[in-house]
Design an enzyme around this catalytic site. Structure first.
Site, PDB file in Angstrom:
ATOM      1  N   TYR A 145       0.835  -1.202   0.000  1.00  0.00           N
ATOM      2  CA  TYR A 145       0.000   0.000   0.000  1.00  0.00           C
ATOM      3  C   TYR A 145       0.871   1.253   0.000  1.00  0.00           C
ATOM      4  O   TYR A 145       0.729   2.124  -0.873  1.00  0.00           O
ATOM      5  CB  TYR A 145      -0.910  -0.034   1.226  1.00  0.00           C
ATOM      6  N   ASP A 146       1.800   1.316   0.960  1.00  0.00           N
ATOM      7  CA  ASP A 146       2.614   2.533   1.109  1.00  0.00           C
ATOM      8  C   ASP A 146       3.450   2.804  -0.149  1.00  0.00           C
ATOM      9  O   ASP A 146       3.457   3.917  -0.681  1.00  0.00           O
ATOM     10  CB  ASP A 146       3.580   2.394   2.292  1.00  0.00           C
ATOM     11  N   GLN A 276       2.871   7.221  15.544  1.00  0.00           N
ATOM     12  CA  GLN A 276       2.216   8.524  15.678  1.00  0.00           C
ATOM     13  C   GLN A 276       1.884   9.077  14.296  1.00  0.00           C
ATOM     14  O   GLN A 276       2.539   8.757  13.313  1.00  0.00           O
ATOM     15  CB  GLN A 276       3.135   9.496  16.408  1.00  0.00           C
TER      16      GLN A 276
HETATM   17  P1  NAD Z   1     -12.675   1.986   0.348  1.00  0.00           P
HETATM   18  O1  NAD Z   1     -12.045   0.641   0.409  1.00  0.00           O
HETATM   19  O2  NAD Z   1     -14.013   2.154   0.991  1.00  0.00           O
HETATM   20  O3  NAD Z   1     -12.786   2.479  -1.162  1.00  0.00           O
HETATM   21  C1  NAD Z   1     -11.939   2.061  -2.185  1.00  0.00           C
HETATM   22  C2  NAD Z   1     -12.790   1.760  -3.409  1.00  0.00           C
HETATM   23  O4  NAD Z   1     -11.938   1.361  -4.486  1.00  0.00           O
HETATM   24  C3  NAD Z   1     -13.771   0.603  -3.176  1.00  0.00           C
HETATM   25  O5  NAD Z   1     -15.054   0.963  -3.621  1.00  0.00           O
HETATM   26  C4  NAD Z   1     -13.183  -0.552  -3.988  1.00  0.00           C
HETATM   27  O6  NAD Z   1     -14.156  -1.464  -4.436  1.00  0.00           O
HETATM   28  C5  NAD Z   1     -12.511   0.217  -5.107  1.00  0.00           C
HETATM   29  N1  NAD Z   1     -11.422  -0.534  -5.759  1.00  0.00           N
HETATM   30  C6  NAD Z   1     -10.400  -1.223  -5.160  1.00  0.00           C
HETATM   31  N2  NAD Z   1      -9.596  -1.754  -6.089  1.00  0.00           N
HETATM   32  C7  NAD Z   1     -10.112  -1.399  -7.310  1.00  0.00           C
HETATM   33  C8  NAD Z   1      -9.739  -1.662  -8.650  1.00  0.00           C
HETATM   34  N3  NAD Z   1      -8.658  -2.404  -8.951  1.00  0.00           N
HETATM   35  N4  NAD Z   1     -10.507  -1.134  -9.633  1.00  0.00           N
HETATM   36  C9  NAD Z   1     -11.609  -0.411  -9.367  1.00  0.00           C
HETATM   37  N5  NAD Z   1     -12.023  -0.137  -8.115  1.00  0.00           N
HETATM   38  C10 NAD Z   1     -11.273  -0.628  -7.092  1.00  0.00           C
HETATM   39  O7  NAD Z   1     -11.618   3.009   0.969  1.00  0.00           O
HETATM   40  P2  NAD Z   1     -11.726   4.573   1.215  1.00  0.00           P
HETATM   41  O8  NAD Z   1     -11.409   4.810   2.645  1.00  0.00           O
HETATM   42  O9  NAD Z   1     -12.975   5.137   0.645  1.00  0.00           O
HETATM   43  O10 NAD Z   1     -10.466   5.084   0.385  1.00  0.00           O
HETATM   44  C11 NAD Z   1     -10.597   5.730  -0.872  1.00  0.00           C
HETATM   45  C12 NAD Z   1      -9.243   6.247  -1.309  1.00  0.00           C
HETATM   46  O11 NAD Z   1      -8.739   7.181  -0.362  1.00  0.00           O
HETATM   47  C13 NAD Z   1      -8.189   5.137  -1.441  1.00  0.00           C
HETATM   48  O12 NAD Z   1      -7.398   5.397  -2.565  1.00  0.00           O
HETATM   49  C14 NAD Z   1      -7.369   5.298  -0.185  1.00  0.00           C
HETATM   50  O13 NAD Z   1      -6.052   4.870  -0.366  1.00  0.00           O
HETATM   51  C15 NAD Z   1      -7.447   6.796   0.075  1.00  0.00           C
HETATM   52  N6  NAD Z   1      -7.245   7.099   1.494  1.00  0.00           N
HETATM   53  C16 NAD Z   1      -8.203   6.829   2.424  1.00  0.00           C
HETATM   54  C17 NAD Z   1      -7.972   7.106   3.769  1.00  0.00           C
HETATM   55  C18 NAD Z   1      -9.001   6.860   4.842  1.00  0.00           C
HETATM   56  O14 NAD Z   1      -8.723   7.104   6.005  1.00  0.00           O
HETATM   57  N7  NAD Z   1     -10.195   6.421   4.541  1.00  0.00           N
HETATM   58  C19 NAD Z   1      -6.742   7.633   4.162  1.00  0.00           C
HETATM   59  C20 NAD Z   1      -5.786   7.854   3.178  1.00  0.00           C
HETATM   60  C21 NAD Z   1      -6.041   7.612   1.850  1.00  0.00           C
END
Ligand code: NAD
Ligand code: UDP
Length: 314
Positions: A145-146, A276
């Protein structure tokens, strides 16, 4: 005038709120999602809106649609989900970025990348400003992921320098709210669901590690402001709530707000779990005139109400 906007990952937690916001701002929205962690339930209320279109699509494959803007959110975001198939997680971040940047280049769309505070890894600098390059293990269980997200940022900046693609990069810190997946193992959803079921609240490690939690409405406002920000401001820009809490404090707040009889139990800390995390948001304040306004307690109350409804349904 309304724009045509593609939201990848639009059926997920953050993406579904973003689709709703863009529709209510008068735009046409195409939501592309493979439904790995997202659900149709999250976007159910938009399905009969003639300005909304759902495509079951995997971003590792090419997509050709005529749009003005692209928000690239597709990627599993919780440790449990992104570690389920780590090779696929890396492919989603890297190939997804290449495909969306290629699309943006072809149709001359502006493209925003949902990057993450995880690019800072287990940060040795606290709080984290955008200039900090991070402390990331390249071969650990969080690396898919990172490092995937770090490589995506690299691709965004290289497409910008090499091909003049109009990019925006936001680094999102822990965000919570309604539409979170109850089973994705993230701390806010875990604690709330455990509390509502009067089950043990599982703290990993000693509970002294910190996170800064941003309510989803605040985040969406920041993302939209970034997408619509002045030409030439690419970011990366941190979006998060600087309020910093230990996991023990979070557990106690959730117990108090739910009136639960749950007990706190301690479990092993997962490998490479950051000690943190807290954003410096001066850049977002200056460039986007943005800062979060929802306090943790207020956001938790709304999230608890959402999970109460969900649990009653099931
Ligand atoms: P989530 O898992 O609810 O949403 C991710 C979405 O992407 C899902 O609907 C999933 O089905 C879809 N997905 C995954 N792989 C896919 C692929 N190969 N093709 C098409 N769709 C795909 O997570 P979220 O919390 O809504 O996160 C959304 C974005 O924000 C992500 O990119 C995540 O890295 C980023 N983000 C979220 C947070 C947080 O705290 N929620 C923090 C940092 C970054
Ligand atoms: N965590 C916890 N109990 C849980 C789930 C998570 O104590 O049931 C801890 C986890 O170890 C981490 C913090 O809460 O220190 C935030 O975890 P989350 O998975 O929500 O996000 P991330 O680690 O990616 O910030």
């Amino acid at each position: 005038m309304g724009k045509r906007i593609l939201v990848t990952g639009g059926a997920g937690f953050i993406g579904s709120h973003l689709c709703g916001r863009l529709l209510s701002d008068g735009h046409d929205v195409i939501c592309a999602d493979n439904l790995f962690t997202g659900t149709k339930r999250n976007i159910e209320k938009y399905l009969d809106n003639h300005r909304f279109e759902f495509l079951r699509h995997d971003v590792t494959k090419e997509l050709l649609v005529e749009v003005d803007q692209i928000y690239n959110l597709a990627c599993p975001a919780s440790p449990v989900h992104y570690q389920y198939n780590p090779v696929k997680t890396m492919k989603t971040s890297v190939m997804g970025a290449i495909n969306m940047l290629g699309l943006a280049k072809r149709v001359r769309a502006r493209v925003l990348q949902a990057s993450t505070s995880e690019v800072y890894g287990n940060p040795a600098v606290h709080p984290q400003p955008e200039e900090y390059w991070g402390n990331v293990n390249p071969i650990g269980i969080r690396s898919c992921y990172d490092e995937g997200k770090r490589a995506a940022e690299t691709l965004f900046f290289d497409y910008h320098r090499q091909n003049k693609v109009d990019i925006k990069v936001v680094r999102i810190f822990n965000t919570y709210g309604p539409n979170m997946n109850a089973h994705d193992g993230r701390v806010v959803s875990n604690f709330i669901v455990q509390a509502l079921k009067n089950e043990d609240i599982t703290i990993y490690g000693d509970g002294k590690q910190t996170r800064s939690f941003c309510y989803v409405d605040d985040l969406i406002e920041g993302m939209v402001r970034m997408m619509d920000s002045a030409d030439g401001f690419t970011g990366p820009v941190n979006l998060g709530n600087p309020g910093e809490f230990t996991m023990l404090e979070l557990a106690e707040k959730v117990i108090a707000l739910t009136g639960s009889s749950s007990k706190i139990v301690y479990m092993p800390l997962p490998q490479d779990d950051p000690v943190q995390r807290k954003p410096v948001i001066d850049l977002a304040k200056k460039e986007l005139n943005w800062e979060p306004s929802v306090a943790l307690e207020e956001g938790l109350k709304k999230t608890i109400a959402y999970f109460r409804d969900i649990l009653e349904e099931t």
